[in-house]
Design an enzyme around this catalytic site. Structure first.
Site, PDB file in Angstrom:
ATOM      1  N   ASN A   1      -1.682 -10.881   8.902  1.00 16.73           N
ATOM      2  CA  ASN A   1      -2.672  -9.834   9.070  1.00 16.73           C
ATOM      3  C   ASN A   1      -4.005 -10.323   8.531  1.00 16.73           C
ATOM      4  OD1 ASN A   1      -3.475  -6.856   9.419  1.00 16.73           O
ATOM      5  ND2 ASN A   1      -4.114  -7.295   7.325  1.00 16.73           N
ATOM      6  N   GLU A   2      -5.004 -10.432   9.396  1.00 12.41           N
ATOM      7  CA  GLU A   2      -6.381 -10.723   8.991  1.00 12.41           C
ATOM      8  C   GLU A   2      -6.506 -11.923   8.046  1.00 12.41           C
ATOM      9  OE1 GLU A   2      -8.055  -7.169   7.316  1.00 12.41           O
ATOM     10  OE2 GLU A   2      -8.091  -6.138   9.230  1.00 12.41           O
TER      11      GLU A   2
ATOM     12  N   GLU B   1      -5.370   1.718  -1.496  1.00 14.61           N
ATOM     13  CA  GLU B   1      -6.339   0.945  -0.714  1.00 14.61           C
ATOM     14  C   GLU B   1      -6.797  -0.281  -1.530  1.00 14.61           C
ATOM     15  OE1 GLU B   1      -7.242   0.730   2.366  1.00 14.61           O
ATOM     16  OE2 GLU B   1      -9.088  -0.424   2.107  1.00 14.61           O
ATOM     17  N   TRP B   2      -5.840  -1.146  -1.850  1.00 17.27           N
ATOM     18  CA  TRP B   2      -6.117  -2.428  -2.507  1.00 17.27           C
ATOM     19  C   TRP B   2      -6.985  -2.245  -3.754  1.00 17.27           C
ATOM     20  CZ3 TRP B   2      -2.538  -5.300  -0.410  1.00 17.27           C
ATOM     21  CH2 TRP B   2      -2.212  -5.155   0.928  1.00 17.27           C
TER      22      TRP B   2
ATOM     23  N   HIS C   1       1.136  -9.402   4.913  1.00 18.21           N
ATOM     24  CA  HIS C   1      -0.032  -8.539   4.768  1.00 18.21           C
ATOM     25  C   HIS C   1      -0.489  -8.634   3.309  1.00 18.21           C
ATOM     26  CE1 HIS C   1      -2.188  -4.904   6.725  1.00 18.21           C
ATOM     27  NE2 HIS C   1      -2.838  -5.182   5.611  1.00 18.21           N
TER      28      HIS C   1
ATOM     29  N   ASN D   1      -7.645  -6.097  14.829  1.00 22.25           N
ATOM     30  CA  ASN D   1      -7.966  -5.046  13.858  1.00 22.25           C
ATOM     31  C   ASN D   1      -9.475  -4.867  13.875  1.00 22.25           C
ATOM     32  OD1 ASN D   1      -5.308  -5.084  13.093  1.00 22.25           O
ATOM     33  ND2 ASN D   1      -5.678  -5.676  10.974  1.00 22.25           N
TER      34      ASN D   1
ATOM     35  N   TRP E   1      -5.069   3.196  11.721  1.00 19.38           N
ATOM     36  CA  TRP E   1      -4.931   2.927  10.295  1.00 19.38           C
ATOM     37  C   TRP E   1      -5.391   4.184   9.575  1.00 19.38           C
ATOM     38  CZ3 TRP E   1      -2.491  -0.744   7.613  1.00 19.38           C
ATOM     39  CH2 TRP E   1      -2.627  -0.679   6.221  1.00 19.38           C
TER      40      TRP E   1
ATOM     41  N   GLU F   1      -4.924  -2.253  14.345  1.00 20.11           N
ATOM     42  CA  GLU F   1      -5.475  -1.356  13.308  1.00 20.11           C
ATOM     43  C   GLU F   1      -6.830  -0.838  13.743  1.00 20.11           C
ATOM     44  OE1 GLU F   1      -6.079  -2.774   9.270  1.00 20.11           O
ATOM     45  OE2 GLU F   1      -4.048  -3.585   9.230  1.00 20.11           O
TER      46      GLU F   1
ATOM     47  N   GLN G   1       0.802  -1.217   0.000  1.00 21.69           N
ATOM     48  CA  GLN G   1       0.000   0.000   0.000  1.00 21.69           C
ATOM     49  C   GLN G   1       0.839   1.274   0.000  1.00 21.69           C
ATOM     50  OE1 GLN G   1      -2.768  -1.715   3.327  1.00 21.69           O
ATOM     51  NE2 GLN G   1      -4.081  -0.419   2.054  1.00 21.69           N
TER      52      GLN G   1
ATOM     53  N   TYR H   1     -12.922  -1.971  12.922  1.00 24.57           N
ATOM     54  CA  TYR H   1     -13.300  -0.711  12.291  1.00 24.57           C
ATOM     55  C   TYR H   1     -14.701  -0.239  12.642  1.00 24.57           C
ATOM     56  CZ  TYR H   1      -9.020  -0.816   9.558  1.00 24.57           C
ATOM     57  OH  TYR H   1      -7.701  -0.801   9.198  1.00 24.57           O
TER      58      TYR H   1
ATOM     59  N   ARG I   1       3.834   0.055  13.070  1.00 27.40           N
ATOM     60  CA  ARG I   1       3.572  -1.290  12.557  1.00 27.40           C
ATOM     61  C   ARG I   1       3.609  -1.249  11.036  1.00 27.40           C
ATOM     62  NH1 ARG I   1      -1.871  -4.045  11.351  1.00 27.40           N
ATOM     63  NH2 ARG I   1      -1.099  -6.072  10.674  1.00 27.40           N
TER      64      ARG I   1
HETATM   65  C1  PNW Z   1      -7.926  -3.833   6.635  1.00 28.85           C
HETATM   66  N1  PNW Z   1     -14.286  -5.084   6.639  1.00 28.85           N
HETATM   67  O1  PNW Z   1      -8.782  -4.601   5.856  1.00 28.85           O
HETATM   68  C2  PNW Z   1      -6.517  -4.075   6.116  1.00 28.85           C
HETATM   69  O2  PNW Z   1      -5.691  -4.741   7.051  1.00 28.85           O
HETATM   70  C3  PNW Z   1      -5.840  -2.852   5.594  1.00 28.85           C
HETATM   71  O3  PNW Z   1      -4.742  -3.182   4.772  1.00 28.85           O
HETATM   72  C4  PNW Z   1      -6.843  -1.977   4.869  1.00 28.85           C
HETATM   73  O4  PNW Z   1      -6.252  -0.919   4.168  1.00 28.85           O
HETATM   74  C5  PNW Z   1      -7.822  -1.471   5.923  1.00 28.85           C
HETATM   75  O5  PNW Z   1      -8.419  -2.523   6.638  1.00 28.85           O
HETATM   76  C6  PNW Z   1      -8.919  -0.576   5.364  1.00 28.85           C
HETATM   77  O6  PNW Z   1      -9.750  -1.254   4.464  1.00 28.85           O
HETATM   78  C7  PNW Z   1     -10.153  -4.676   6.100  1.00 28.85           C
HETATM   79  O7  PNW Z   1     -15.038  -5.146   5.629  1.00 28.85           O
HETATM   80  C8  PNW Z   1     -11.010  -4.723   5.006  1.00 28.85           C
HETATM   81  O8  PNW Z   1     -14.769  -5.108   7.773  1.00 28.85           O
HETATM   82  C9  PNW Z   1     -12.372  -4.863   5.192  1.00 28.85           C
HETATM   83  C10 PNW Z   1     -12.888  -4.963   6.471  1.00 28.85           C
HETATM   84  C11 PNW Z   1     -12.047  -4.908   7.567  1.00 28.85           C
HETATM   85  C12 PNW Z   1     -10.674  -4.773   7.368  1.00 28.85           C
END
Ligand code: PNW
Length: 494
Positions: free
Chosen positions: A175-176, A451-452, A129, A319, A444, A392, A26, A321, A83
């Site tokens: 990671n995840e 962003e992927w 990652h 992690n 984060w 995160e 990223q 959100y 990190r």
């Molecule tokens: C994370 N969801 O991914 C990743 O670890 C990061 O690399 C990424 O940039 C960041 O979150 C923001 O997207 C996620 O749908 C993607 O809940 C999707 C989810 C959670 C984490």
């Protein structure tokens, strides 16, 4: 100066680690420089139609060139930890256990680590990652071939422990793993773009592959941790673990028993999928609700795998959100489609009558839901009772897609400030009021980045990046100053 809650002053332990998180694909750019081999994400980016804005991570934030600037920036932000992830194909371009290492790639990370330590910033390294060396996908379909993948991942990890373990005391293997498995092998939008969706992708079996890929990550994680504990930890004295993705799931109607069961299932399919085998008690297995729904599509653990996986993380890497409302999708008794990989759930990402999920961000699935974070911390603490490292947490903010130099009002990212204020406040309360053992917080992310599959359309950073400029000029947002002051207030004085 920001107004802060006086009663939370000094709530966090004096050795609390805080800073920002990033991932190599990223931010680094330099995708084919100094001997780096292509990763599956480079392949995806160079395949037309796979990234929303048709962008690539070829340059991203050019952190490969400007890492010293990144460290200076972080120092000015007052962090004490950072990190970041290592790009496997920068270190071993072709990826496998018998392929040569790339000294230039190793030197880059070694210099970054030295630069951080000189600035008083503790490095937290993520081995994986999401970027698999493309050669491993081509040769044997990477994680779908568990035996081969384990060997190659263990060798890569060993190289990293040998080269960096003298200075690095915090390791994260994966990671995840759940997001990696589902986005890459069910939805298919992430590398390696496998899915049963024949309109978009021509390979993949969503009913089995995500579960195999999850299992490969768990088992290879277990092998790597054993190597670290047997051969490196005694003399290097660091910690190692795995970071899991998890959002809070709230029953749509708390009075409705089937909605409550759905919310529990959501947490188990998303979190306990990995956390039960690693951190649980009793027999090592996937959660019963997954076994029940997925049957023999879900792999089983051999006796040796059980030993490797149980207890294989020194901490709970978290992690998170947002929060969602959930209820059952298919009524009890009727067959659940084999492609269902979420636990027979309906997700609601709008607000519910009377209860708000929280303010909208610039990302469709993400709202400011600190109430969910508060509940999730308690759920994880009571189920697993492990020290928690929040690795995160962060948000996008509407209106940040403007041209450079960004206006003052764009850099004044009040939505992000309110996100951090509320989430970090809940974290501090969980420590202070309930004694939950929380040891780190990583926002984060350090700066807007690739962003992927969303390309450059989602800006998660506390630094605004001018992607048009050759040097990817960095502009601090006000949230960086807020967090600096907030953590100074929250962390107890030595
Ligand atoms: C994370 N969801 O991914 C990743 O670890 C990061 O690399 C990424 O940039 C960041 O979150 C923001 O997207 C996620 O749908 C993607 O809940 C999707 C989810 C959670 C984490």
């Amino acid at each position: 100066d920001f107004a802060l809650e006086a009663e939370l002053k000094g709530a966090l332990r004096k050795d609390f680690l805080w800073g920002y998180a990033t991932a190599a694909p990223q931010i680094e750019g330099a995708w084919n420089i100094d001997g780096k081999g292509p990763s599956t994400w480079d392949v995806l980016a160079h395949t037309p139609g796979r990234v929303l804005d048709n962008s690539t991570g070829d340059d991203a934030c050019r952190s490969y060139d400007f890492f010293k600037e990144d460290v200076k920036l972080m120092k000015s932000y007052g962090v004490n930890a950072y990190r970041f992830s290592l790009s496997w194909s920068r270190i071993i371009p072709l990826g496998s256990a018998s392929d040569p290492v790339n000294e230039a790639g190793l030197a880059f990370y070694s210099d970054l680590i030295d630069e951080l330590l000189a600035a008083g910033i503790t490095p937290f390294l993520t081995l994986f990652h999401w970027d698999v060396p493309a050669a491993l996908e081509e040769r044997y379909k990477s994680m779908l071939n568990q035996d081969k993948f384990v060997k190659d991942f263990v060798r890569y990890a060993r190289v990293c422990f040998e080269r960096f373990g003298d200075r690095v005391k915090h390791w994260i293997t994966y990671n995840e793993p759940g997001v990696y498995a589902l986005a890459g092998y069910a939805g298919g939008a992430h590398a390696p773009n496998r899915s049963s969706d024949r309109e978009k992708y021509d390979e993949g079996d969503t009913s089995t592959e995500p579960w195999i890929v999850g299992h490969t990550q768990l088992v290879s994680h277990g092998h790597v941790v054993k190597v670290y504990r047997d051969e490196f930890q005694p003399k290097q004295g660091g910690t190692i673990g795995i970071t899991l993705s998890g959002n809070w799931s709230e029953p749509w109607d708390v009075e409705d028993e089937s909605d409550r069961a759905a919310a529990q299932r959501a947490l188990e399919f998303e979190i306990a999928w990995f956390a039960d085998p690693v951190h649980g008690i009793g027999e090592v297995d996937y959660p019963a609700c997954m076994r029940e729904q997925l049957g023999d599509r879900l792999p089983t653990f051999t006796d040796n795998e059980k030993k490797l996986v149980r207890g294989s993380s020194d901490f709970y890497g978290m992690n998170t959100y947002t929060a969602f409302f959930v209820r059952t999708a298919v009524p009890p008794g009727s067959p659940i489609p084999p492609e269902d990989h979420k636990g027979n759930l309906l997700w609601f990402d709008e607000n519910k009558q009377g209860v708000s999920r929280g303010a909208e961000s610039d990302t469709e699935w993400l709202r400011t839901s600190p109430w969910g974070f508060a509940k999730l911390l308690r759920w994880i603490w009571s189920r697993y009772h492990k020290p928690i490292f929040v690795t995160e947490n962060g948000t996008t903010t509407k209106g940040e897609h403007v041209s450079a130099p960004p206006r003052e009002d764009v850099l004044n990212d009040t939505h992000r400030i309110e996100f951090y204020r509320s989430y970090v406040g809940e974290l501090a309360k969980a420590v202070k009021e309930e004694g939950i053992d929380i040891r780190s917080y990583f926002g984060w992310t350090l700066m807007d980045n690739w962003e992927w599959a969303k390309g450059y359309t989602d800006r998660f950073g506390v630094t605004w990046i001018d992607f048009e400029s050759p040097e990817k000029t960095r502009y601090p947002k006000r949230s960086a100053a807020f967090n600096r002051q907030y953590f100074k207030h929250l962390i107890a004085e030595a």
